[in-house]
Scaffold this motif. Sequence first.
Motif, PDB file in Angstrom:
ATOM      1  N   HIS A 138       0.829  -1.205   0.000  1.00 27.54           N
ATOM      2  CA  HIS A 138       0.000   0.000   0.000  1.00 27.54           C
ATOM      3  C   HIS A 138       0.863   1.254   0.000  1.00 27.54           C
ATOM      4  CE1 HIS A 138      -3.921  -1.960   1.694  1.00 27.54           C
ATOM      5  NE2 HIS A 138      -3.451  -2.590   0.652  1.00 27.54           N
ATOM      6  N   ASP A 139       0.298   2.327  -0.547  1.00 24.56           N
ATOM      7  CA  ASP A 139       0.929   3.638  -0.453  1.00 24.56           C
ATOM      8  C   ASP A 139       0.588   4.239   0.902  1.00 24.56           C
ATOM      9  OD1 ASP A 139       1.990   3.554  -3.032  1.00 24.56           O
ATOM     10  OD2 ASP A 139       0.132   4.319  -3.911  1.00 24.56           O
ATOM     11  N   CYS A 140       1.617   4.558   1.672  1.00 25.71           N
ATOM     12  CA  CYS A 140       1.410   5.044   3.036  1.00 25.71           C
ATOM     13  C   CYS A 140       2.230   6.296   3.292  1.00 25.71           C
ATOM     14  CB  CYS A 140       1.788   3.980   4.067  1.00 25.71           C
ATOM     15  SG  CYS A 140       0.786   2.472   3.987  1.00 25.71           S
ATOM     16  N   LEU A 141       1.743   7.104   4.216  1.00 23.18           N
ATOM     17  CA  LEU A 141       2.476   8.247   4.739  1.00 23.18           C
ATOM     18  C   LEU A 141       2.716   8.008   6.220  1.00 23.18           C
ATOM     19  CD1 LEU A 141       0.494  11.214   3.115  1.00 23.18           C
ATOM     20  CD2 LEU A 141       2.550  10.093   2.242  1.00 23.18           C
ATOM     21  N   TYR A 142       3.894   8.415   6.715  1.00 23.82           N
ATOM     22  CA  TYR A 142       4.256   8.208   8.113  1.00 23.82           C
ATOM     23  C   TYR A 142       4.638   9.553   8.736  1.00 23.82           C
ATOM     24  CZ  TYR A 142       4.781   3.501   6.185  1.00 23.82           C
ATOM     25  OH  TYR A 142       4.567   2.309   5.536  1.00 23.82           O
ATOM     26  N   PHE A 143       3.976   9.880   9.842  1.00 22.56           N
ATOM     27  CA  PHE A 143       4.313  11.113  10.562  1.00 22.56           C
ATOM     28  C   PHE A 143       4.035  10.873  12.046  1.00 22.56           C
ATOM     29  CE2 PHE A 143       0.036  11.302   8.850  1.00 22.56           C
ATOM     30  CZ  PHE A 143      -0.749  11.666   9.922  1.00 22.56           C
ATOM     31  N   LEU A 150      -3.002   5.324   2.265  1.00 18.31           N
ATOM     32  CA  LEU A 150      -3.768   5.978   1.212  1.00 18.31           C
ATOM     33  C   LEU A 150      -4.499   4.982   0.327  1.00 18.31           C
ATOM     34  CD1 LEU A 150      -1.140   8.668   0.119  1.00 18.31           C
ATOM     35  CD2 LEU A 150      -2.930   8.847   1.873  1.00 18.31           C
ATOM     36  N   THR A 151      -4.054   3.733   0.324  1.00 18.90           N
ATOM     37  CA  THR A 151      -4.689   2.711  -0.503  1.00 18.90           C
ATOM     38  C   THR A 151      -5.976   2.205   0.135  1.00 18.90           C
ATOM     39  OG1 THR A 151      -2.520   2.038  -1.320  1.00 18.90           O
ATOM     40  CG2 THR A 151      -4.349   0.519  -1.687  1.00 18.90           C
ATOM     41  N   SER A 152      -5.898   1.818   1.409  1.00 23.20           N
ATOM     42  CA  SER A 152      -7.091   1.338   2.108  1.00 23.20           C
ATOM     43  C   SER A 152      -7.861   2.470   2.782  1.00 23.20           C
ATOM     44  CB  SER A 152      -6.701   0.301   3.163  1.00 23.20           C
ATOM     45  OG  SER A 152      -5.917   0.893   4.189  1.00 23.20           O
ATOM     46  N   THR A 228      -2.345  26.254  12.472  1.00 18.63           N
ATOM     47  CA  THR A 228      -3.097  27.374  11.916  1.00 18.63           C
ATOM     48  C   THR A 228      -2.137  28.498  11.543  1.00 18.63           C
ATOM     49  OG1 THR A 228      -5.036  26.855  13.269  1.00 18.63           O
ATOM     50  CG2 THR A 228      -4.895  29.088  12.367  1.00 18.63           C
ATOM     51  N   GLN A 229      -2.255  28.983  10.328  1.00 17.68           N
ATOM     52  CA  GLN A 229      -1.495  30.150   9.883  1.00 17.68           C
ATOM     53  C   GLN A 229      -2.478  31.306   9.780  1.00 17.68           C
ATOM     54  OE1 GLN A 229       2.056  29.671   9.263  1.00 17.68           O
ATOM     55  NE2 GLN A 229       1.347  27.851  10.378  1.00 17.68           N
ATOM     56  N   ARG A 230      -2.492  32.133  10.793  1.00 15.26           N
ATOM     57  CA  ARG A 230      -3.536  33.152  10.923  1.00 15.26           C
ATOM     58  C   ARG A 230      -3.586  34.060   9.693  1.00 15.26           C
ATOM     59  NH1 ARG A 230      -5.997  32.665  15.466  1.00 15.26           N
ATOM     60  NH2 ARG A 230      -4.960  31.812  17.321  1.00 15.26           N
ATOM     61  N   GLY A 231      -4.806  34.212   9.191  1.00 14.42           N
ATOM     62  CA  GLY A 231      -5.023  35.047   8.025  1.00 14.42           C
ATOM     63  C   GLY A 231      -4.674  34.375   6.709  1.00 14.42           C
ATOM     64  N   LEU A 232      -4.127  33.162   6.771  1.00 10.13           N
ATOM     65  CA  LEU A 232      -3.700  32.476   5.560  1.00 10.13           C
ATOM     66  C   LEU A 232      -4.413  31.154   5.353  1.00 10.13           C
ATOM     67  CD1 LEU A 232       0.158  33.087   5.843  1.00 10.13           C
ATOM     68  CD2 LEU A 232      -1.470  34.293   4.367  1.00 10.13           C
ATOM     69  N   GLY A 233      -4.368  30.276   6.344  1.00  5.50           N
ATOM     70  CA  GLY A 233      -4.977  28.959   6.212  1.00  5.50           C
ATOM     71  C   GLY A 233      -4.343  27.985   7.171  1.00  5.50           C
ATOM     72  N   TYR A 234      -3.959  26.801   6.669  1.00  4.41           N
ATOM     73  CA  TYR A 234      -3.415  25.744   7.519  1.00  4.41           C
ATOM     74  C   TYR A 234      -2.141  25.165   6.896  1.00  4.41           C
ATOM     75  CZ  TYR A 234      -7.893  25.933   9.912  1.00  4.41           C
ATOM     76  OH  TYR A 234      -8.995  26.357  10.608  1.00  4.41           O
ATOM     77  N   LEU A 235      -1.283  24.639   7.765  1.00  5.85           N
ATOM     78  CA  LEU A 235      -0.035  24.006   7.355  1.00  5.85           C
ATOM     79  C   LEU A 235       0.109  22.692   8.092  1.00  5.85           C
ATOM     80  CD1 LEU A 235       3.482  25.536   6.943  1.00  5.85           C
ATOM     81  CD2 LEU A 235       3.145  23.777   8.691  1.00  5.85           C
ATOM     82  N   PHE A 236       0.491  21.631   7.368  1.00  3.54           N
ATOM     83  CA  PHE A 236       0.771  20.349   8.002  1.00  3.54           C
ATOM     84  C   PHE A 236       2.260  20.289   8.305  1.00  3.54           C
ATOM     85  CE2 PHE A 236       1.395  15.839   8.561  1.00  3.54           C
ATOM     86  CZ  PHE A 236       0.235  15.457   9.231  1.00  3.54           C
ATOM     87  N   ASN A 237       2.585  20.191   9.572  1.00  4.82           N
ATOM     88  CA  ASN A 237       3.962  20.246  10.043  1.00  4.82           C
ATOM     89  C   ASN A 237       4.672  18.907   9.826  1.00  4.82           C
ATOM     90  OD1 ASN A 237       6.157  21.564  11.310  1.00  4.82           O
ATOM     91  ND2 ASN A 237       5.666  20.564  13.243  1.00  4.82           N
ATOM     92  N   GLY A 238       5.693  18.891   8.965  1.00  2.21           N
ATOM     93  CA  GLY A 238       6.440  17.669   8.672  1.00  2.21           C
ATOM     94  C   GLY A 238       7.455  17.367   9.761  1.00  2.21           C
ATOM     95  N   PRO A 239       8.279  16.336   9.543  1.00  3.65           N
ATOM     96  CA  PRO A 239       8.418  15.604   8.285  1.00  3.65           C
ATOM     97  C   PRO A 239       7.354  14.541   8.087  1.00  3.65           C
ATOM     98  CG  PRO A 239       9.960  14.740   9.896  1.00  3.65           C
ATOM     99  CD  PRO A 239       9.283  15.913  10.549  1.00  3.65           C
ATOM    100  N   VAL A 240       7.104  14.229   6.822  1.00  5.64           N
ATOM    101  CA  VAL A 240       6.205  13.149   6.436  1.00  5.64           C
ATOM    102  C   VAL A 240       6.994  12.215   5.527  1.00  5.64           C
ATOM    103  CG1 VAL A 240       4.092  12.505   5.238  1.00  5.64           C
ATOM    104  CG2 VAL A 240       4.147  14.586   6.614  1.00  5.64           C
ATOM    105  N   ALA A 241       7.089  10.941   5.920  1.00 10.32           N
ATOM    106  CA  ALA A 241       7.808   9.946   5.113  1.00 10.32           C
ATOM    107  C   ALA A 241       6.818   9.182   4.258  1.00 10.32           C
ATOM    108  CB  ALA A 241       8.593   9.000   6.012  1.00 10.32           C
ATOM    109  N   LYS A 242       7.266   8.749   3.084  1.00  7.67           N
ATOM    110  CA  LYS A 242       6.420   7.971   2.180  1.00  7.67           C
ATOM    111  C   LYS A 242       6.942   6.559   2.072  1.00  7.67           C
ATOM    112  CE  LYS A 242       5.192  11.965  -0.717  1.00  7.67           C
ATOM    113  NZ  LYS A 242       5.181  12.502  -2.105  1.00  7.67           N
ATOM    114  N   SER A 243       6.017   5.614   1.897  1.00  6.10           N
ATOM    115  CA  SER A 243       6.431   4.235   1.667  1.00  6.10           C
ATOM    116  C   SER A 243       7.091   4.124   0.309  1.00  6.10           C
ATOM    117  CB  SER A 243       5.227   3.286   1.747  1.00  6.10           C
ATOM    118  OG  SER A 243       4.257   3.652   0.786  1.00  6.10           O
ATOM    119  N   VAL A 244       8.035   3.224   0.208  1.00  3.30           N
ATOM    120  CA  VAL A 244       8.756   3.003  -1.041  1.00  3.30           C
ATOM    121  C   VAL A 244       8.293   1.690  -1.640  1.00  3.30           C
ATOM    122  CG1 VAL A 244      10.998   2.760  -2.149  1.00  3.30           C
ATOM    123  CG2 VAL A 244      10.739   4.280  -0.166  1.00  3.30           C
ATOM    124  N   SER A 245       7.652   1.739  -2.814  1.00  2.99           N
ATOM    125  CA  SER A 245       7.127   0.525  -3.438  1.00  2.99           C
ATOM    126  C   SER A 245       8.139  -0.067  -4.403  1.00  2.99           C
ATOM    127  CB  SER A 245       5.809   0.829  -4.158  1.00  2.99           C
ATOM    128  OG  SER A 245       5.974   1.907  -5.035  1.00  2.99           O
TER     129      SER A 245
END
Length: 245
Positions: A138-143, A150-152, A228-245
Amino acid sequence: MNELGKKTLLIVDDEPDIRHLLCDALAQKGYQALDAQNGEYMWRCLEKQPVDLVLMDLYLQEEDGLQLAREVRERFHDMPIMMLTGKGDETDRILGLELAADDYMMKPFNLRELTARIHALLRRSARQAPTQPINTDHDCLYFGKWTLDLTSRQLRDQQGEEVILTLGEFSLLETLATRPDRVLTREQIIDLSRGLETEVFDRTVDVLILRLRRKLEANPKAPEFIKTQRGLGYLFNGPVAKSVS
């Protein structure tokens, strides 16, 4: 689910014509459709047999549909709830999403869209055993301690236990986590999120962010991941690792 393998849906609405219309339409789609005109009949149905999803009118005569939905959520916390209303008040929409419902549609509604969204909620609520390992194909993200498959389309903690997300919550998390350390406006989030296509307000994004934080963050008031980035929107704070297929 009933003995024939059909998903059982409970329609709670004080308008007989709406109940009959929905029962007929959903039965044609292969569901078993039950109906209740008020909270008393709703609880009778819920106590009599298992129900897979509740479709509830927000404005019932002499009853608060939102309060009933909250009580259903407290007793059956994993059961999908879709709310219907004939009024266009955005505040009610937000309250419904934040406090109880998984999805929300306005009357008059398109039957094809309604059944598609019911199907999506039922698909998302179906779960595998909580200790089932992540499939390495499966394609996965790890944080942090989390694995986002992401697959299931599942979120699991470091013990492999699944945290149930609604369709909108998963789509929002996928949108953010696949774009770490990048500020996204609410408009960009709506455009990028596959589960947020229909009648979405900026405030709805904020509500879903709050719900995600309660499930993801050790301290939702001081989030580690969804910033939250005030007045702008949102940010996802990394790092985020991806699975290697």
